[in-house]
Design a protein around this motif. Sequence first.
Motif: not given
Length: 206
Positions: A136-163
């Motif tokens: 869970g901690a690893a997924a949280t880190v990966a989720d936060n890293l993906l969300k740092q990508i401008p514009g597409l970050g949130t969508a990429l995090a949802q596609i790659a990891l779900g919630e």
Amino acid sequence: MKDNFVNHLRPRFISERALSVYYTFCLGGLSFLAFLMLGITGILLMFHYQPGASSGFSSVLTIGSVIPYGSVIRNLHYWSAQLMVVTVSLHMVRVVWTHSYKPPKQLNWLVGVGLLVLVLVLDFTGFLLIGSQESGAAATVADNLLKQIPGLGTALAQIALGEPTALSGSTLVVYVWHCVALPLAAFWLQLYHFWRIRRDGGVRPL
């Protein structure tokens, strides 16, 4: 066409130097063998694994302690994954050391890099599916890293990891990536990788 296909799989003549174990150390073959073992054990694990924040970790415990030979199958799956990470990484080092990335093999080098990335992502998603607090901690880190990508970050995090949650990295999205999409991509890339080796003249010192 049939004869060409058979000759491609088993050519009539192979250079003696190309058969030297000390040149390749069979790292590509070992990687593919580990991949086959992962496929077999992974299918067996799919019969009992249930993805989800509340069910992932408990199903892993059930596999290891209740299902007959479940612990053996899971350990084979885990260690085959670690073996593949090691052998693919060493294979890339060997290619660099022997300059086997040079023309006409530069395209196959890029395919190999792609396979290395896929293997690492597969290993990471497998760790997330354990469903423990560490995953869970690893997924949280990966989720936060993906969300740092401008514009597409949130969508990429949802596609790659779900919630994923902070207590579990196991989600249905990660499960589908790990068990279907990524293995299929790795399988076809490996077939193309093997074909390119023959297409470029086989494994031989340049």
